[in-house]
Design a protein around this motif. Structure first.
Motif, PDB file in Angstrom:
ATOM      1  N   ALA A  43       0.838  -1.205   0.000  1.00  0.00           N
ATOM      2  CA  ALA A  43       0.000   0.000   0.000  1.00  0.00           C
ATOM      3  C   ALA A  43       0.872   1.254   0.000  1.00  0.00           C
ATOM      4  CB  ALA A  43      -0.931  -0.005   1.210  1.00  0.00           C
ATOM      5  N   VAL A  44       1.956   1.243   0.765  1.00  0.00           N
ATOM      6  CA  VAL A  44       2.896   2.376   0.785  1.00  0.00           C
ATOM      7  C   VAL A  44       3.561   2.500  -0.580  1.00  0.00           C
ATOM      8  CG1 VAL A  44       5.092   3.209   1.749  1.00  0.00           C
ATOM      9  CG2 VAL A  44       3.308   2.347   3.280  1.00  0.00           C
ATOM     10  N   ASP A  45       3.982   1.373  -1.140  1.00  0.00           N
ATOM     11  CA  ASP A  45       4.610   1.370  -2.454  1.00  0.00           C
ATOM     12  C   ASP A  45       3.669   1.956  -3.514  1.00  0.00           C
ATOM     13  OD1 ASP A  45       6.873   0.518  -4.173  1.00  0.00           O
ATOM     14  OD2 ASP A  45       5.421  -0.882  -5.016  1.00  0.00           O
ATOM     15  N   HIS A  46       2.406   1.603  -3.431  1.00  0.00           N
ATOM     16  CA  HIS A  46       1.408   2.110  -4.382  1.00  0.00           C
ATOM     17  C   HIS A  46       1.270   3.624  -4.264  1.00  0.00           C
ATOM     18  CE1 HIS A  46      -2.777   2.768  -5.946  1.00  0.00           C
ATOM     19  NE2 HIS A  46      -2.220   2.092  -6.935  1.00  0.00           N
ATOM     20  N   GLU A  47       1.256   4.121  -3.030  1.00  0.00           N
ATOM     21  CA  GLU A  47       1.139   5.567  -2.810  1.00  0.00           C
ATOM     22  C   GLU A  47       2.385   6.296  -3.326  1.00  0.00           C
ATOM     23  OE1 GLU A  47      -0.483   9.181  -1.865  1.00  0.00           O
ATOM     24  OE2 GLU A  47      -1.479   7.222  -1.929  1.00  0.00           O
ATOM     25  N   LEU A  48       3.551   5.736  -3.083  1.00  0.00           N
ATOM     26  CA  LEU A  48       4.799   6.335  -3.577  1.00  0.00           C
ATOM     27  C   LEU A  48       4.806   6.359  -5.105  1.00  0.00           C
ATOM     28  CD1 LEU A  48       7.345   4.660  -1.114  1.00  0.00           C
ATOM     29  CD2 LEU A  48       6.737   7.093  -1.177  1.00  0.00           C
ATOM     30  N   PHE A  49       4.373   5.253  -5.705  1.00  0.00           N
ATOM     31  CA  PHE A  49       4.318   5.149  -7.158  1.00  0.00           C
ATOM     32  C   PHE A  49       3.376   6.210  -7.744  1.00  0.00           C
ATOM     33  CE2 PHE A  49       2.601   3.382 -11.117  1.00  0.00           C
ATOM     34  CZ  PHE A  49       3.762   3.060 -11.792  1.00  0.00           C
ATOM     35  N   LYS A  50       2.204   6.362  -7.123  1.00  0.00           N
ATOM     36  CA  LYS A  50       1.225   7.363  -7.586  1.00  0.00           C
ATOM     37  C   LYS A  50       1.808   8.773  -7.556  1.00  0.00           C
ATOM     38  CE  LYS A  50      -2.345   6.976  -4.985  1.00  0.00           C
ATOM     39  NZ  LYS A  50      -3.665   7.015  -4.320  1.00  0.00           N
ATOM     40  N   ARG A  51       2.690   9.010  -6.585  1.00  0.00           N
ATOM     41  CA  ARG A  51       3.286  10.340  -6.431  1.00  0.00           C
ATOM     42  C   ARG A  51       4.538  10.519  -7.281  1.00  0.00           C
ATOM     43  NH1 ARG A  51       2.648  12.485  -0.296  1.00  0.00           N
ATOM     44  NH2 ARG A  51       0.586  11.640   0.160  1.00  0.00           N
ATOM     45  N   GLY A  52       4.907   9.487  -8.023  1.00  0.00           N
ATOM     46  CA  GLY A  52       6.046   9.597  -8.924  1.00  0.00           C
ATOM     47  C   GLY A  52       7.402   9.301  -8.301  1.00  0.00           C
ATOM     48  N   PHE A  53       7.402   8.644  -7.142  1.00  0.00           N
ATOM     49  CA  PHE A  53       8.663   8.290  -6.483  1.00  0.00           C
ATOM     50  C   PHE A  53       9.117   6.901  -6.917  1.00  0.00           C
ATOM     51  CE2 PHE A  53       6.660  11.206  -3.303  1.00  0.00           C
ATOM     52  CZ  PHE A  53       7.551  12.254  -3.469  1.00  0.00           C
ATOM     53  N   ARG A  54      10.426   6.673  -6.947  1.00  0.00           N
ATOM     54  CA  ARG A  54      10.998   5.382  -7.330  1.00  0.00           C
ATOM     55  C   ARG A  54      10.991   4.470  -6.107  1.00  0.00           C
ATOM     56  NH1 ARG A  54      11.531   6.048 -12.842  1.00  0.00           N
ATOM     57  NH2 ARG A  54      12.579   7.995 -13.277  1.00  0.00           N
ATOM     58  N   SER A  55      10.260   3.361  -6.194  1.00  0.00           N
ATOM     59  CA  SER A  55      10.163   2.458  -5.050  1.00  0.00           C
ATOM     60  C   SER A  55       9.975   1.017  -5.503  1.00  0.00           C
ATOM     61  CB  SER A  55       8.994   2.881  -4.144  1.00  0.00           C
ATOM     62  OG  SER A  55       7.766   2.772  -4.843  1.00  0.00           O
ATOM     63  N   TYR A  56      10.178   0.102  -4.544  1.00  0.00           N
ATOM     64  CA  TYR A  56      10.026  -1.323  -4.838  1.00  0.00           C
ATOM     65  C   TYR A  56       9.773  -2.062  -3.534  1.00  0.00           C
ATOM     66  CZ  TYR A  56      10.628  -5.716  -7.316  1.00  0.00           C
ATOM     67  OH  TYR A  56      10.406  -6.943  -7.881  1.00  0.00           O
ATOM     68  N   SER A 182      -2.478   4.054   8.182  1.00  0.00           N
ATOM     69  CA  SER A 182      -1.103   3.561   8.321  1.00  0.00           C
ATOM     70  C   SER A 182      -0.208   4.122   7.229  1.00  0.00           C
ATOM     71  CB  SER A 182      -1.084   2.028   8.265  1.00  0.00           C
ATOM     72  OG  SER A 182      -1.895   1.472   9.273  1.00  0.00           O
ATOM     73  N   VAL A 183      -0.708   4.134   5.991  1.00  0.00           N
ATOM     74  CA  VAL A 183       0.049   4.682   4.866  1.00  0.00           C
ATOM     75  C   VAL A 183       0.323   6.163   5.107  1.00  0.00           C
ATOM     76  CG1 VAL A 183      -0.039   5.274   2.407  1.00  0.00           C
ATOM     77  CG2 VAL A 183      -0.756   2.996   3.170  1.00  0.00           C
ATOM     78  N   THR A 184      -0.686   6.882   5.532  1.00  0.00           N
ATOM     79  CA  THR A 184      -0.535   8.321   5.806  1.00  0.00           C
ATOM     80  C   THR A 184       0.533   8.570   6.858  1.00  0.00           C
ATOM     81  OG1 THR A 184      -2.829   8.782   5.212  1.00  0.00           O
ATOM     82  CG2 THR A 184      -1.742  10.389   6.638  1.00  0.00           C
ATOM     83  N   LYS A 185       0.550   7.740   7.900  1.00  0.00           N
ATOM     84  CA  LYS A 185       1.545   7.897   8.980  1.00  0.00           C
ATOM     85  C   LYS A 185       2.966   7.701   8.439  1.00  0.00           C
ATOM     86  CE  LYS A 185       2.656   6.416  13.669  1.00  0.00           C
ATOM     87  NZ  LYS A 185       2.229   5.633  14.856  1.00  0.00           N
ATOM     88  N   ILE A 186       3.152   6.714   7.599  1.00  0.00           N
ATOM     89  CA  ILE A 186       4.487   6.433   7.050  1.00  0.00           C
ATOM     90  C   ILE A 186       4.910   7.520   6.063  1.00  0.00           C
ATOM     91  CG2 ILE A 186       5.816   4.812   5.627  1.00  0.00           C
ATOM     92  CD1 ILE A 186       4.055   2.572   6.983  1.00  0.00           C
ATOM     93  N   ILE A 187       4.008   7.936   5.200  1.00  0.00           N
ATOM     94  CA  ILE A 187       4.327   8.993   4.231  1.00  0.00           C
ATOM     95  C   ILE A 187       4.659  10.287   4.980  1.00  0.00           C
ATOM     96  CG2 ILE A 187       3.406  10.450   2.375  1.00  0.00           C
ATOM     97  CD1 ILE A 187       4.043   7.595   1.416  1.00  0.00           C
ATOM     98  N   SER A 188       3.903  10.587   6.018  1.00  0.00           N
ATOM     99  CA  SER A 188       4.169  11.792   6.826  1.00  0.00           C
ATOM    100  C   SER A 188       5.539  11.720   7.468  1.00  0.00           C
ATOM    101  CB  SER A 188       3.094  11.953   7.912  1.00  0.00           C
ATOM    102  OG  SER A 188       1.842  12.184   7.341  1.00  0.00           O
ATOM    103  N   PHE A 189       5.915  10.531   7.947  1.00  0.00           N
ATOM    104  CA  PHE A 189       7.244  10.354   8.537  1.00  0.00           C
ATOM    105  C   PHE A 189       8.328  10.623   7.494  1.00  0.00           C
ATOM    106  CE2 PHE A 189      11.020   7.867   9.432  1.00  0.00           C
ATOM    107  CZ  PHE A 189      11.289   8.183  10.758  1.00  0.00           C
ATOM    108  N   LEU A 190       8.151  10.098   6.301  1.00  0.00           N
ATOM    109  CA  LEU A 190       9.134  10.301   5.228  1.00  0.00           C
ATOM    110  C   LEU A 190       9.240  11.782   4.850  1.00  0.00           C
ATOM    111  CD1 LEU A 190       8.309   7.238   2.925  1.00  0.00           C
ATOM    112  CD2 LEU A 190      10.233   7.474   4.507  1.00  0.00           C
TER     113      LEU A 190
END
Length: 196
Positions: A43-56, A182-190
């Motif tokens: 779910a975090v990876d999906h959110e990062l991908f949607k925002r254009g960040f490189r993740s795996y 949970s995703v929001t908490k992790i993205i906010s931390f980043l």
């Protein structure tokens, strides 16, 4: 090993991060089976991908189908499993990506070994704190049932210990919050750590 010399890349990690528009790190999801590691990592990876960040995402079961297919579940093989994942995650971080690692990784010593492979703020331990009763009730893969029958020896949380992280960067109580929260908490931390 004396004849093996590290070959430095022409393009640096910092250059890759600048090109990607974000810093790189490993999000190390740890917790009992059924705590939601793979679900949340994806779910975090999906959110990062949607925002254009490189993740795996590096997932425990998927890695055991290939890279670590030669390993069993005894103490030494579990240790080697985590060491190898740490090395792979390090390569992803060096390539400028955000890598999510979803592994039970039950022992503090093994997680600390992986942490030591990274520079400051590159290893983010995310503890999915969830009571074993909840994990067992979820039992998405039917592993707890098999472990209770004695079909899976040394199963974490049943007859093999899980050592709670002593100072994780993020704690998520997956039985109390939604995936979205949970995703929001992790993205906010980043974002707070200026990784994004």
């Amino acid at each position: 090993m004396s004849n093996i010399i590290w070959h430095h890349s022409t393009i640096t990690k910092k250059s890759r991060q600048l090109m990607n528009g974000h810093k790189s790190c490993v999000l190390w999801f740890t917790g009992l089976s059924g705590s939601g590691k793979s679900t949340l990592a994806n779910a975090v990876d999906h959110e990062l991908f949607k925002r254009g960040f490189r993740s795996y995402v590096l997932d425990g079961d998927n890695i055991r189908h290939g890279l670590n297919s030669d390993l069993r579940f005894g103490a030494q093989d579990r240790k080697e499993n985590i060491r190898r994942i740490g090395e792979v995650a390090k390569l992803f971080v060096d390539s400028g990506q955000i890598v999510s690692s979803a592994f039970i990784s039950p022992f503090v010593e093994d997680r600390d070994l992986v942490r030591s492979m990274f520079e400051k703020d590159e290893f983010i331990e995310i503890f999915l704190k969830c009571p074993i009763q909840v994990c067992e009730n979820r039992d998405p893969k039917g592993l707890y049932k098999k472990a209770r029958k004695g079909e899976i020896p040394d199963f974490t949380g049943i007859d093999s210990p899980y050592e709670i992280p002593y100072k994780p960067e993020v704690i998520i109580e997956t039985h109390k919050v939604t995936i979205e929260q949970s995703v929001t908490k992790i993205i906010s931390f980043l974002e707070e750590k200026k990784i994004l």
